[in-house]
Design a protein around this motif. Structure first.
Motif, PDB file in Angstrom:
ATOM      1  N   SER A 129      -6.658  -3.249  13.242  1.00 31.97           N
ATOM      2  CA  SER A 129      -7.644  -2.165  13.154  1.00 31.97           C
ATOM      3  C   SER A 129      -8.058  -1.850  11.720  1.00 31.97           C
ATOM      4  O   SER A 129      -8.878  -0.948  11.500  1.00 31.97           O
ATOM      5  CB  SER A 129      -7.076  -0.903  13.799  1.00 31.97           C
ATOM      6  OG  SER A 129      -5.924  -0.450  13.090  1.00 31.97           O
ATOM      7  N   ALA A 130      -7.506  -2.561  10.734  1.00 34.55           N
ATOM      8  CA  ALA A 130      -7.828  -2.266   9.332  1.00 34.55           C
ATOM      9  C   ALA A 130      -9.315  -2.432   9.069  1.00 34.55           C
ATOM     10  O   ALA A 130      -9.926  -3.431   9.466  1.00 34.55           O
ATOM     11  CB  ALA A 130      -7.020  -3.164   8.406  1.00 34.55           C
ATOM     12  N   GLY A 131      -9.899  -1.464   8.373  1.00 31.95           N
ATOM     13  CA  GLY A 131     -11.304  -1.545   8.015  1.00 31.95           C
ATOM     14  C   GLY A 131     -11.495  -2.073   6.608  1.00 31.95           C
ATOM     15  O   GLY A 131     -10.591  -1.974   5.758  1.00 31.95           O
ATOM     16  N   THR A 132     -12.647  -2.622   6.332  1.00 33.10           N
ATOM     17  CA  THR A 132     -12.998  -3.076   4.989  1.00 33.10           C
ATOM     18  C   THR A 132     -14.428  -2.621   4.682  1.00 33.10           C
ATOM     19  O   THR A 132     -15.290  -2.664   5.559  1.00 33.10           O
ATOM     20  CB  THR A 132     -12.899  -4.598   4.840  1.00 33.10           C
ATOM     21  OG1 THR A 132     -13.779  -5.226   5.776  1.00 33.10           O
ATOM     22  CG2 THR A 132     -11.474  -5.086   5.090  1.00 33.10           C
ATOM     23  N   THR A 133     -14.640  -2.205   3.454  1.00 31.11           N
ATOM     24  CA  THR A 133     -15.961  -1.778   3.008  1.00 31.11           C
ATOM     25  C   THR A 133     -16.192  -2.288   1.597  1.00 31.11           C
ATOM     26  O   THR A 133     -15.291  -2.198   0.753  1.00 31.11           O
ATOM     27  CB  THR A 133     -16.085  -0.242   3.006  1.00 31.11           C
ATOM     28  OG1 THR A 133     -15.926   0.254   4.338  1.00 31.11           O
ATOM     29  CG2 THR A 133     -17.440   0.210   2.469  1.00 31.11           C
ATOM     30  N   VAL A 134     -17.368  -2.833   1.343  1.00 24.97           N
ATOM     31  CA  VAL A 134     -17.744  -3.269   0.001  1.00 24.97           C
ATOM     32  C   VAL A 134     -18.699  -2.232  -0.594  1.00 24.97           C
ATOM     33  O   VAL A 134     -19.696  -1.866   0.021  1.00 24.97           O
ATOM     34  CB  VAL A 134     -18.422  -4.654   0.040  1.00 24.97           C
ATOM     35  CG1 VAL A 134     -18.850  -5.073  -1.363  1.00 24.97           C
ATOM     36  CG2 VAL A 134     -17.496  -5.689   0.648  1.00 24.97           C
ATOM     37  N   LEU A 135     -18.359  -1.741  -1.797  1.00 24.86           N
ATOM     38  CA  LEU A 135     -19.199  -0.781  -2.503  1.00 24.86           C
ATOM     39  C   LEU A 135     -19.605  -1.384  -3.848  1.00 24.86           C
ATOM     40  O   LEU A 135     -18.951  -1.159  -4.867  1.00 24.86           O
ATOM     41  CB  LEU A 135     -18.450   0.541  -2.714  1.00 24.86           C
ATOM     42  CG  LEU A 135     -18.116   1.347  -1.457  1.00 24.86           C
ATOM     43  CD1 LEU A 135     -17.333   2.596  -1.824  1.00 24.86           C
ATOM     44  CD2 LEU A 135     -19.389   1.718  -0.699  1.00 24.86           C
ATOM     45  N   PRO A 136     -20.663  -2.167  -3.870  1.00 23.56           N
ATOM     46  CA  PRO A 136     -21.084  -2.800  -5.125  1.00 23.56           C
ATOM     47  C   PRO A 136     -21.672  -1.772  -6.081  1.00 23.56           C
ATOM     48  O   PRO A 136     -22.040  -0.658  -5.701  1.00 23.56           O
ATOM     49  CB  PRO A 136     -22.145  -3.806  -4.660  1.00 23.56           C
ATOM     50  CG  PRO A 136     -22.700  -3.200  -3.405  1.00 23.56           C
ATOM     51  CD  PRO A 136     -21.550  -2.502  -2.741  1.00 23.56           C
ATOM     52  N   GLY A 137     -21.746  -2.169  -7.346  1.00 18.20           N
ATOM     53  CA  GLY A 137     -22.372  -1.317  -8.350  1.00 18.20           C
ATOM     54  C   GLY A 137     -21.504  -0.187  -8.840  1.00 18.20           C
ATOM     55  O   GLY A 137     -22.007   0.748  -9.479  1.00 18.20           O
ATOM     56  N   SER A 138     -20.200  -0.264  -8.558  1.00 17.27           N
ATOM     57  CA  SER A 138     -19.300   0.803  -9.005  1.00 17.27           C
ATOM     58  C   SER A 138     -18.132   0.253  -9.803  1.00 17.27           C
ATOM     59  O   SER A 138     -17.224   0.996 -10.165  1.00 17.27           O
ATOM     60  CB  SER A 138     -18.768   1.576  -7.790  1.00 17.27           C
ATOM     61  OG  SER A 138     -18.114   0.707  -6.876  1.00 17.27           O
ATOM     62  N   GLY A 139     -18.145  -1.048 -10.082  1.00 22.14           N
ATOM     63  CA  GLY A 139     -17.039  -1.650 -10.798  1.00 22.14           C
ATOM     64  C   GLY A 139     -15.738  -1.435 -10.058  1.00 22.14           C
ATOM     65  O   GLY A 139     -15.686  -1.434  -8.831  1.00 22.14           O
TER      66      GLY A 139
END
Length: 257
Positions: free
Chosen positions: A228-238
């Motif tokens: 159930s682990a989620g993953t999120t990519v947040l580019p532009g924040s180093g």
């Protein structure tokens, strides 16, 4: 309610917000930094109960003889207990995410939000071992400078960068990296596997935020242990989405109450 510089056991922390029925949030900064970096997240939490801790040896918290993750997790639990919190959501940045994961495997926790910290050391461990003589010598700061140059701070605004108060003391680097320097990759993998297995058995939530897509092999390993682990990519924040994208992190937190 905001109370700053509170002594909780052996640690110093800022307490903000009020109990509103949602799990409280415990904020753990990365290596060499301090609790100041969480100001944008605290603001975005909008009054939800939160505790931003200075890790042992950082900020206003005293140093320890050992910074082994399990031992630091126990010290953190003493602080959480002193604050009167039960089963918090642990938000850990960088090495703080390793500590948050270790904490949740040892003590009650609703969930872990991992900010930009792969749990398998991999190439990072290889790099540290290759420069270990430098790290243990008078030129140790050159290692930290090389690493910090890759953290993407240029993607942050001046006001955001001002919240990054870094104190790269040699004892901190060697102490918190001792596990990576002295433990084999196979043993490290086993330790992290055991921790994530415990989280699955406990029903503890887990979400991994990164600045770039995680390697597919790593995601397969993570979800083999925590489906159930989620993953999120947040580019532009180093390396610091808590500074550049606090609202996005709070949105993830809302999924755990």
């Amino acid at each position: 309610m905001t109370t700053t510089g509170v002594r909780l056991g052996d640690l110093v922390a800022d307490l903000t917000g009020t109990d509103d029925g949602r799990p409280p949030v415990v904020l753990l900064h990365g290596l060499t930094f301090d609790r100041a970096m969480w100001a944008p997240v605290v603001e975005a939490l909008g009054g939800r109960r939160a505790v931003a801790v200075d890790l042992p040896g950082h900020g206003d918290s005293p140093p320890r003889a050992s910074y082994a993750p399990a031992e630091v997790a126990d010290v953190l639990h003493e602080a959480v207990t002193a604050a009167g919190l039960k089963a918090p959501v642990l938000v850990g940045h960088s090495i703080g995410a390793v500590l948050a994961t270790a904490y949740a495997a040892r003590h009650p926790a609703r969930a872990v939000l991992n900010i930009d910290q792969p749990l398998l050391a991999g190439p990072f461990a290889d790099l540290l071992r290759s420069v270990e003589p430098v790290l243990r010598g008078p030129g140790y700061l050159s290692v930290w400078t090389t690493l910090s140059d890759g953290m993407g701070t240029e993607e942050l605004s001046p006001s955001q960068r001002a919240l990054l108060r870094s104190t790269p003391r040699q004892d901190l680097l060697l102490g918190y990296w001792k596990e990576v320097l002295e433990t084999s990759p196979e043993e490290l993998r086993r330790q992290r596997t055991d921790e994530l297995t415990t989280l699955r058995e406990q029903g503890t939530g887990y979400h991994h935020v990164s600045r770039a897509p995680l390697p597919p092999a790593y995601v397969r390993w993570l979800r083999s242990l925590l489906p159930s682990a989620g993953t999120t990519v947040l580019p532009g924040s180093g390396h610091f989405p808590q500074l550049a994208r606090p609202a996005s992190l709070v949105e993830i937190l809302s999924g755990w109450g």
